[in-house]
Each structure stands twice: as structure tokens, then as C-alpha cells.
Design a protein around this motif. Sequence first.
Motif, PDB file in Angstrom:
ATOM      1  N   ASP B 160       0.824  -1.214   0.000  1.00  0.00           N
ATOM      2  CA  ASP B 160       0.000   0.000   0.000  1.00  0.00           C
ATOM      3  C   ASP B 160       0.856   1.261   0.000  1.00  0.00           C
ATOM      4  O   ASP B 160       0.511   2.256  -0.631  1.00  0.00           O
ATOM      5  CB  ASP B 160      -0.937   0.012   1.206  1.00  0.00           C
ATOM      6  CG  ASP B 160      -1.982  -1.085   1.128  1.00  0.00           C
ATOM      7  OD1 ASP B 160      -2.237  -1.563   0.002  1.00  0.00           O
ATOM      8  OD2 ASP B 160      -2.534  -1.466   2.164  1.00  0.00           O
ATOM      9  N   TYR B 161       1.958   1.204   0.728  1.00  0.00           N
ATOM     10  CA  TYR B 161       2.870   2.354   0.713  1.00  0.00           C
ATOM     11  C   TYR B 161       3.360   2.615  -0.711  1.00  0.00           C
ATOM     12  O   TYR B 161       3.404   3.758  -1.175  1.00  0.00           O
ATOM     13  CB  TYR B 161       4.082   2.103   1.622  1.00  0.00           C
ATOM     14  CG  TYR B 161       3.829   2.355   3.093  1.00  0.00           C
ATOM     15  CD1 TYR B 161       3.262   3.551   3.512  1.00  0.00           C
ATOM     16  CD2 TYR B 161       4.185   1.424   4.058  1.00  0.00           C
ATOM     17  CE1 TYR B 161       3.036   3.797   4.860  1.00  0.00           C
ATOM     18  CE2 TYR B 161       3.968   1.653   5.410  1.00  0.00           C
ATOM     19  CZ  TYR B 161       3.387   2.846   5.803  1.00  0.00           C
ATOM     20  OH  TYR B 161       3.174   3.088   7.129  1.00  0.00           O
ATOM     21  N   VAL B 163       1.959   1.739  -3.518  1.00  0.00           N
ATOM     22  CA  VAL B 163       0.856   2.235  -4.368  1.00  0.00           C
ATOM     23  C   VAL B 163       0.759   3.755  -4.225  1.00  0.00           C
ATOM     24  O   VAL B 163       0.636   4.492  -5.212  1.00  0.00           O
ATOM     25  CB  VAL B 163      -0.483   1.560  -3.987  1.00  0.00           C
ATOM     26  CG1 VAL B 163      -1.660   2.281  -4.652  1.00  0.00           C
ATOM     27  CG2 VAL B 163      -0.474   0.088  -4.402  1.00  0.00           C
ATOM     28  N   THR B 164       0.865   4.231  -2.986  1.00  0.00           N
ATOM     29  CA  THR B 164       0.835   5.680  -2.749  1.00  0.00           C
ATOM     30  C   THR B 164       2.002   6.367  -3.461  1.00  0.00           C
ATOM     31  O   THR B 164       1.826   7.395  -4.120  1.00  0.00           O
ATOM     32  CB  THR B 164       0.901   5.978  -1.230  1.00  0.00           C
ATOM     33  OG1 THR B 164      -0.192   5.327  -0.592  1.00  0.00           O
ATOM     34  CG2 THR B 164       0.819   7.463  -0.953  1.00  0.00           C
ATOM     35  N   GLU B 168       1.623   9.144  -6.388  1.00  0.00           N
ATOM     36  CA  GLU B 168       2.046  10.531  -6.156  1.00  0.00           C
ATOM     37  C   GLU B 168       3.076  10.984  -7.189  1.00  0.00           C
ATOM     38  O   GLU B 168       2.975  12.087  -7.731  1.00  0.00           O
ATOM     39  CB  GLU B 168       2.661  10.682  -4.742  1.00  0.00           C
ATOM     40  CG  GLU B 168       1.742  10.343  -3.589  1.00  0.00           C
ATOM     41  CD  GLU B 168       0.632  11.361  -3.359  1.00  0.00           C
ATOM     42  OE1 GLU B 168       0.523  12.324  -4.138  1.00  0.00           O
ATOM     43  OE2 GLU B 168      -0.142  11.169  -2.409  1.00  0.00           O
ATOM     44  N   TYR B 242       1.234  17.923  -1.594  1.00  0.00           N
ATOM     45  CA  TYR B 242       1.562  16.841  -0.662  1.00  0.00           C
ATOM     46  C   TYR B 242       2.543  15.830  -1.254  1.00  0.00           C
ATOM     47  O   TYR B 242       3.275  15.185  -0.547  1.00  0.00           O
ATOM     48  CB  TYR B 242       0.297  16.063  -0.276  1.00  0.00           C
ATOM     49  CG  TYR B 242      -0.909  16.902  -0.002  1.00  0.00           C
ATOM     50  CD1 TYR B 242      -1.077  17.495   1.235  1.00  0.00           C
ATOM     51  CD2 TYR B 242      -1.868  17.113  -0.975  1.00  0.00           C
ATOM     52  CE1 TYR B 242      -2.186  18.274   1.500  1.00  0.00           C
ATOM     53  CE2 TYR B 242      -2.984  17.884  -0.717  1.00  0.00           C
ATOM     54  CZ  TYR B 242      -3.145  18.465   0.519  1.00  0.00           C
ATOM     55  OH  TYR B 242      -4.237  19.231   0.759  1.00  0.00           O
ATOM     56  N   GLY B 243       2.523  15.678  -2.590  1.00  0.00           N
ATOM     57  CA  GLY B 243       3.113  14.529  -3.265  1.00  0.00           C
ATOM     58  C   GLY B 243       4.487  14.108  -2.802  1.00  0.00           C
ATOM     59  O   GLY B 243       4.637  13.085  -2.137  1.00  0.00           O
ATOM     60  N   GLN B 246       4.994  13.545   0.919  1.00  0.00           N
ATOM     61  CA  GLN B 246       4.397  12.302   1.391  1.00  0.00           C
ATOM     62  C   GLN B 246       5.285  11.113   1.008  1.00  0.00           C
ATOM     63  O   GLN B 246       5.491  10.194   1.794  1.00  0.00           O
ATOM     64  CB  GLN B 246       2.987  12.159   0.787  1.00  0.00           C
ATOM     65  CG  GLN B 246       2.264  10.893   1.131  1.00  0.00           C
ATOM     66  CD  GLN B 246       1.840  10.860   2.597  1.00  0.00           C
ATOM     67  OE1 GLN B 246       2.300  11.640   3.421  1.00  0.00           O
ATOM     68  NE2 GLN B 246       0.981   9.935   2.925  1.00  0.00           N
ATOM     69  N   ILE B 250       7.164   8.376   3.489  1.00  0.00           N
ATOM     70  CA  ILE B 250       6.998   6.918   3.353  1.00  0.00           C
ATOM     71  C   ILE B 250       8.366   6.232   3.210  1.00  0.00           C
ATOM     72  O   ILE B 250       8.634   5.214   3.865  1.00  0.00           O
ATOM     73  CB  ILE B 250       6.091   6.593   2.146  1.00  0.00           C
ATOM     74  CG1 ILE B 250       4.640   6.978   2.469  1.00  0.00           C
ATOM     75  CG2 ILE B 250       6.191   5.120   1.755  1.00  0.00           C
ATOM     76  CD1 ILE B 250       3.685   6.869   1.307  1.00  0.00           C
ATOM     77  N   LYS B 253      10.129   5.993   6.381  1.00  0.00           N
ATOM     78  CA  LYS B 253       9.564   4.911   7.193  1.00  0.00           C
ATOM     79  C   LYS B 253      10.104   3.551   6.744  1.00  0.00           C
ATOM     80  O   LYS B 253      10.357   2.673   7.555  1.00  0.00           O
ATOM     81  CB  LYS B 253       8.036   4.946   7.054  1.00  0.00           C
ATOM     82  CG  LYS B 253       7.288   4.334   8.200  1.00  0.00           C
ATOM     83  CD  LYS B 253       5.794   4.570   8.099  1.00  0.00           C
ATOM     84  CE  LYS B 253       5.400   5.989   8.439  1.00  0.00           C
ATOM     85  NZ  LYS B 253       3.963   6.202   8.547  1.00  0.00           N
TER      86      LYS B 253
END
Lengths: 186, 301
Positions: B160-161, B163-164, B168, B242-243, B246, B250, B253
Motif C-alpha cells: 500500500d505504501y 501504491v501511494t 504521487e 503533498y506529493g 508524502q 513513506i 519509514k
Amino acid sequence: MILQIKNTARDLKIRLPDLITRPVGRRMYERTRKSMAHVGDGEVVLVDFSGVQVIDSSFIDEFLLRLIEDSREESPVFFVKLANITPIIETNIDSVFSSYQAYNERRIAVVTESLTAMNSYCIGIISGHERDVLDYLRINRVAALGDIAAFVGMREEDALPLVEGLYGLRVVRREHSGPPGRYEAV
Amino acid sequence: MYVLTDGTTTTLLLPDRCRDVYSFEDIISLGEKISRERVAALDLSAISFIEPYSMLALLLLGRNHLRDTGERLRLANIPLNIHQYLARMDFISKGSFVLTDRLDAKLLYRRSSFSNRVIEITDIPGRERESIRAIAGVISIFRKRARHILKYWLNESIVDYFVTVISEVCQNIFEHSLDSGYCAMQTYSAGSEHVVRLVIMDSGIGIRESFGGRNEFASVSGSGIIEKALTTPISSKRRFGYGLCQVNAIIEKLKGSIYIRSADSSAAVLYNRRQSGASHLFLRDDLAPFPGTQISISLFG
């Protein structure tokens, strides 16, 4: 009112599990607002994300932020509550809200049905006292201002702007049917 | 030292510098030579390995040349393994280059052999509607192959990370570059290290130009603007965005790395190498000019 996001996406022929990009957010927002044409004053709109895995920041900006901004209009006042959000959805919403607040100098928050990773039932930057009020109302459902003030250890006149601030954020409701000065959970 | 002249065409021997984003700078710096000396063909015989960033940047180099001159560069003496890889990744079918040698169909990699570890080069169009379809397509393929692409990193949330991240960064192409671009992804081994690399690039107006209307960035270096975009929710089109911010959060992280190159500037953020107190951000403003924005996002394991 319950908004099943997967149904709206299906109607618009948008494939799940991911809702991404601004145009997709705009289409979803427009369809959602149409379906909310008869939403009542003070009503809670439960936005159910079951079947959705990821929403990106562009989608959040075009869909969720606009929906929350609409909820703050005077007529009708409504309350957004999120259900079945994945950890990445929560992360992305939190990130967008932080940016929104930093640049608009205006706070934004939304209530969630389940406990978030931040051990809260709300996404957005709120104070410890505000969180206490949300938790208190979540457990008690409805409370008078005096009870809330006693719970957070404030005088009523100091607690009033705190609770009204949460109402302004649309994360706490004013009780419609009861006597004035009573609040309820979203 | 790389230029050979065979009488009719000028051929440039590319050095074996397609191993990572930093070594590929040696090839980008040959861009001026290619146009000045009217190079017509690139000799790839010295190339022993090519990773996804180098592959896409080479493709852009060919596309830029085609746009500038109306002529396609020829690729000559491609080693078999490189030829097989480029064909497998749909590099050749993009039509930016003419190949002097054809590969026997029997030698081509079959789609099934390592399909699951790659996302082939995908066009990200410059127009909104087509671009959204393309991004959804890339993400759909990624979800199907994620178990293999992220074999060494797989946990519940990492797919999921990514995919974001894909969403973006790809959106920046049609939102900001005023050009079309490419996306590709691959997992591979380099020595004992496993690498997954997502590469997204365009040859559009670049990050500085896209912030051209913002006075507060007029005196900021190119790398400084890239750094700002990574660390602050700024946007060239809206009050804030944000792109990339963000994406940076991620990748921090996930303890990966981000490399962004635009025009003659770059920023590299190496969360995988970060140790307490040590700098993990490296900025440069002295690179050879190369139009557009090139992004490489990697995890190491």
C-alpha cells in the motif's frame, strides 16, 4: 446516512481497491454530494471505505477535504465519520490534514469509527483536553457542558470554547432535542 | 576518447556506467558531445549491466535526441544479455532508437520467465485523462506482481505504501512537467544486496521551472528547491501540495532512498545509510544539464 464508497466507485466505473488522483477524487465528490442532497441538519454521514485499500493525497484533497469543508457550512450542518479505513488511508489523511493546517492556519479533523494507530478516534491535530472530551462523549454518548467541564477539570466558561471549537470542527454534535448546553458524540 | 568515426557515421562508445544513478552521470555528461559531434550511433559493447534508472534515462536521452534533431540514434554492438533485458523491458519497442542488430526471436526472454519481478516501461502521458488510465494500469500490474517484486521486504503495509508512492510521483508528470514520461520498476540483486527500484522520469520543464512563478524560490538553488519539495508540502500549482513530501515520509519509514535529478541539480536522501548524527541528504548543483525530472526510489535488503 451511510455512504458506501465502493458503491459510488462502482457506479462511476472506477476500479478498486485504490482511489487515486485528483480527477477521480473530483468525480467521487460530485457523485457523493448529489447523493447527499437530502442530508438533514445535524445528521452524521458515515463514509465507509470497506473495499478500498489506498486513497492518495490528491484524492483526499479533492474528496474528503471538500466534504469536511462542506460539513462546516451553516446549512445544513452535517458530521463526517470514517469507517473501515486501512492504516495507509489513515497515514495519508493525517499527512494531508497536517499540511492543510500548516498552510491554511485553520484546523481540520475527522472522527473515525475505529481506534486509529494514534490511539484515538479522530484524525487531525487536537489537544489533549479535546481528545479527553471526545473520549468522554464517545463513552457517554450525550453530556451536559457542566459534566464535560468537570471531567476535564475546567470551569464551564473555560470548557465552553473548547467544546464549541470541537463542534466547529464537526467532531462533536450539539444535542438537538434536549435542553441547550448538551453535546453528543458523532 | 569515446568517439570512433567509421567514415559514414560517428559512433560513441558508451562507458560501462549504467550501474546506478551516480555512475550514469558520466553518460548524461556525454549528451553535449552527442549533439556537438553529430553522433549517429551509440556503441553499447562495453555495457555489462544496466539498472532501471540508467535504462529509462538512456531512453530519454534517445527521445530528446529524436525531438531535437528529428533523427533516431542507432544502438550498436549491444551485448546479448543487455539486448535481452532491453527487449524484455519494452525499451526497444518505444521507438526512440534504431537497432543495428536484430535479436533472434529464440533468444528473447519469455514473458513468463521473470515477469513477476518487473514492471515494464510504461508511458505516462502528459494529458490528464490518459495519464490517469496509465497510472491505474501501472498500479494494477504492481498489485498483481508485488508479492514477487517486494519478495524481500513484504509485509502487510509495504504494498500500500508503494501504491501511494507510484501514484504521487506519476501524477507529477501530467500535473507539473508539461510533458509525457515513463515509469518502470524492478527487483534485482547487486552482489549480496537485493534492490527494488522504482523509476519515474520525464523530460519536461523540470522542478525549478515549474516553480517559476513563485518569488520565494527565485534565489534558491535547484537542489534547494528539490529539498524543499521533499520536506515541505509546497506546490507549484496550488498554495500547498503533498506529493513528494508524502513520498519522502513513506521512504523514510521504509528506510529506503530517494534520488531526484532535475536540470543540473540533484538531491539524494539515503535513509538506508542514515546513522545517528550523520547527514543523509546530499545536494548537487553542478551536474550536466538534462531536461525534465528523473526520480529513482529504492529499497535495499
